[in-house]
Design a protein around this motif. Structure first.
Motif: not given
Ligand code: PLP
Ligand code: PLP
Lengths: 479, 479
Positions: B380-403
């Motif tokens: 999902m992070i790779s999709w966000v990187r692909r489809y969202f503006p480049a300067d979108t902040g993305i969390s890096y979850p250490q567990g669970g299923f929420l971004l």
């Protein structure tokens, strides 16, 4: 509702309302057919049902008569609790009553509020539950709608139509037991320090809600046949800033009475006049011995001030924890309170109960248990008369499975309970049902499950201890 | 816990604690055997587990090294909420998110906090539930013990031993979902008007509990990697009369971080110094991507001030509504609050979950979903990187299923949601997670269930709308 049930209901209401009194002759079958435009067989069936309910008797060749109410002469006294708002305590005693005893400690609990769980008419519900859990997928394992499953809300609406209320499924929210319904209702209406008027004796669960939320209970004198005193309530409403009236007007716990319909209406009018809300606990309502079951106060509520709380813990199984609330005009705030309290309630038990009602199994089950409870009420009363001192006050329940005794000579039922420890018996002490330390000389019994010789022996034993304490009282009085 | 798991845990803690840093060479197998008195195979297995967890890499001929953390460069900023206690509102938005949509209205909810319910490792639980309901008798249909079934409390104790806590079954009370645990904890500790410090962003369910009880939320700045700022919290504790600290330190909702262990300890020390209670929400803790799972704050709690709240809604099924609380020194008051809130919780789901854990099915299920969620996080992070503006902040979850995403240019995620109505898509707007109107430019996504082409297409569509809004912002800025 079928035609004959409607007709029986109307006649029932006229009897309750005093239009026909004990000993009065009732309209002939023909007169009924004319007045209500029904067939002869409908009129006959209606009378047959009222006969079953013990309200009417057929006298050969003379027609139908209103039965004189059995009017037991040994009813408990009208209650006289303290006439000022009080803090509730007694949590330790409540905990002792509601806490499950370890399975190895074989104590016979004679006073808990638990229906008969061995009833064969419950079996189909277990099958429906098992199927629901086995075959559930996706949505059914997920959070339910906050208000609960539509299927169950629709069935609740159907049931309540039989109690005189025309609700819409959106008027109903499913809760985790009736306790949550009561808790949410009270928290929605009050702020810490507020005063809530209650019937007295009153269900200890509600009293503990008041305590936990920093509220004060104003206990209103209550008649063991007709319920909360409207005269005392009116005085209280004039004197105190009461935020809500909380009561169990139908098949009351612990007294067993059902308030007559005119008194329910008068109570509502009083609430309207003083602009206070009513929290109506109807959890035993479907277990009324009369058919059709008595109408709720909510049935007459035309401005949404009644929050009707109920559930399936007494009619089906407490362990499912399915209750509901019809909060009238307070719906939005109640919904928020429900969300913060537990979120949505469990999904699958709701769906299984909805199936059970829709298939007619609920009605069949009610018929079975109501017959059983009614018979067992009479049997248990006869045992109390046999084994307890003659001047013991005994309630005369109109439904449900709880009996209330008033012991003579001011015997303390907590002391009685201590005396019963060696016999591994326990009753529910009356003091749990009061904030003002009343009812120490009262106790609650349960006649739901099969009244076996073991239970008779237990009751005899309790009676013996009471008699011994009573003699002790006499001795002290002489000394 | 097995020997190798203990060893892996110890190494893990040293890495977390910065004793071994990214790129550092780790002790040789032999050195480990000496230091910990374990066998060669135990030491090898421990390293193999840490490799699996992505923490360690084996370099041929040179031994084991600490992996440099992927340290994404596009993390959301450290949060800067308002530094004063605030009333919570936004109930309408929360309702819109948590309310179940009618089945005919086919909206794809991309942001809800729901685990994958199609996972085959859940099937045995449904079978156990079905069996329990079919064969239950008497006691199992009755009110459970107020604290819940001993069988489940024993299993919770076992699970929590794996999170570093030595509890006794009497320390645990089963609740109707984690929401009830949180609600009870907060009501036990506070009175209307009190201030509760919370991590920020913070789970909206807890925020709504504060609102419903007339409490104020003091939002503390929070780092998307290490959690609540201890420095800011200390200042706040000096300045405000804080009654409790409420936070989700492990697999945080919505940010996904796990507070490093030293920070958890430091937080506890701070709470001790200021003598305040900690309400620790661990509902996602068992879904940590590292094994053994991180320890709770409760693990270090030596004076009973931590009220640990958790449950099975995120690891198993939300629709069962089984949660629990380990309330430390507040046990008696929590038990009373539990009684008045809903009475005992439903009996049979507890017994079925206890069976499921005892049979090892829970561990098997966790292994399956944790692997799945970890993989899907990366996808999902790779999709966000692909489809969202480049300067979108993305969390890096250490567990669970929420971004958690931070949109560039201050784009309003409520507006985004409106734009998504025609596409029948919905995200969770960031503003739900704040009392001070923060995070309007943030949103939460869920990567639990299979990331199908439909979901990819949906995410692309969301990305397109974001891009359009972003361009709009640019245009307005130019104008
Ligand atoms: C009058 C009354 N109301 C409410 C309740 C609580 O019902 P539930 O078990 O569904 O929470 C009881 C149970 O004892 C009761 O007697
Ligand atoms: C952090 C957190 N705590 C508690 C809950 C509520 O859990 P439950 O559904 O068991 O009441 C949730 C669910 O969304 C959550 O995300």
């Amino acid at each position: 509702m079928t035609r004959y049930a409607q007709l029986a209901g109307e006649l029932r209401r006229r009897i309750d309302g005093g239009i026909y009194r004990g000993g009065d002759r009732l309209p002939s079958i023909r007169a009924l057919c004319r007045e209500f435009a029904v067939s002869i067989s409908t009129a006959q069936t209606a009378y047959a049902r009222l006969e079953d309910a013990g309200l009417v008797e057929a006298r050969p060749k003379s027609g139908f008569f209103v039965r004189s109410q059995p009017a037991p002469t040994d009813l408990p006294a009208v209650t006289r609790p303290a006439q000022r708002p009080l803090d509730v305590s007694r949590w330790d005693q409540v905990l002792e009553l509601v806490e499950r005893h370890p399975p190895d400690d074989e104590v016979l609990l004679l006073g808990r509020g638990i229906p008969d769980l061995a009833c064969p008419t419950l079996k189909p519900l277990q099958r429906l539950l098992a199927e629901r859990y086995r075959h559930a997928s996706g949505q059914d394992l997920n959070y339910d709608a906050l208000a609960g499953s539509l299927a169950l809300r629709q069935q609740v609406v159907r049931l309540m139509a039989g109690a005189g209320s025309l609700l819409h499924p959106d008027d109903v929210l499913i809760t985790s037991g009736c306790q949550e319904a009561l808790s949410i209702a009270i928290r929605t209406l009050t702020e810490p320090g507020d005063v809530v008027a209650v019937d007295s004796p009153s269900f200890y669960g509600t009293m503990q809600i008041l305590q936990a939320n920093g509220l004060k209970a104003l206990e209103i004198p209550t008649d063991p046949c007709t319920g909360i005193s409207l005269e005392a309530l009116e005085l209280a409403l004039e004197q105190w800033p009461i935020r809500a009236i909380q009561l169990t007007p139908t098949c009351n716990n612990p007294l067993g009475y059902t308030m007559p319909e005119e008194r329910k209406r008068a109570l509502l009018a009083l609430a309207q006049r003083f602009d206070v809300a009513i929290i109506e606990d109807d959890i035993y309502g479907d277990l009324a011995f009369d058919t059709p079951r008595p109408r709720t106060i909510k049935a007459f509520d035309d401005d949404g001030r009644v929050l009707l709380c109920s559930g399936f813990s007494k009619t089906l199984m407490p362990g499912l924890r399915v209750g509901w609330i019809a909060p009238g005009r307070y719906r939005d705030r109640v919904q928020h309170m429900k969300y913060v309290s537990t979120g949505a309630s469990a999904t699958l038990p709701q769906l299984a109960i909805a199936d059970f009602i829709a298939k007619g199994c609920y009605e069949r089950h009610l018929r079975a248990v109501v017959t059983q409870y009614r018979r067992q009420r009479d049997l248990m009363i006869s045992w109390v008369r046999r084994y307890f001192p003659a001047d013991t006050g005994i309630s005369y329940p109109q439904g449900g499975f709880l009996l209330w005794l008033e012991l003579p000579g001011g015997i303390d039922s907590m002391r009685l309970n201590e005396r019963l420890v060696p016999a591994r018996l326990r009753i529910a002490p009356g003091s749990l049902f009061s904030a003002s330390g009343k009812y120490r000389d009262c106790l609650r019994l349960n006649y739901a499950s099969a009244l076996t010789p073991t239970i008779e022996a237990a009751l005899r034993r309790v009676g013996e201890e009471v008699t011994r304490l009573y003699v002790g009282v006499g001795d002290r009085a002489l000394a």
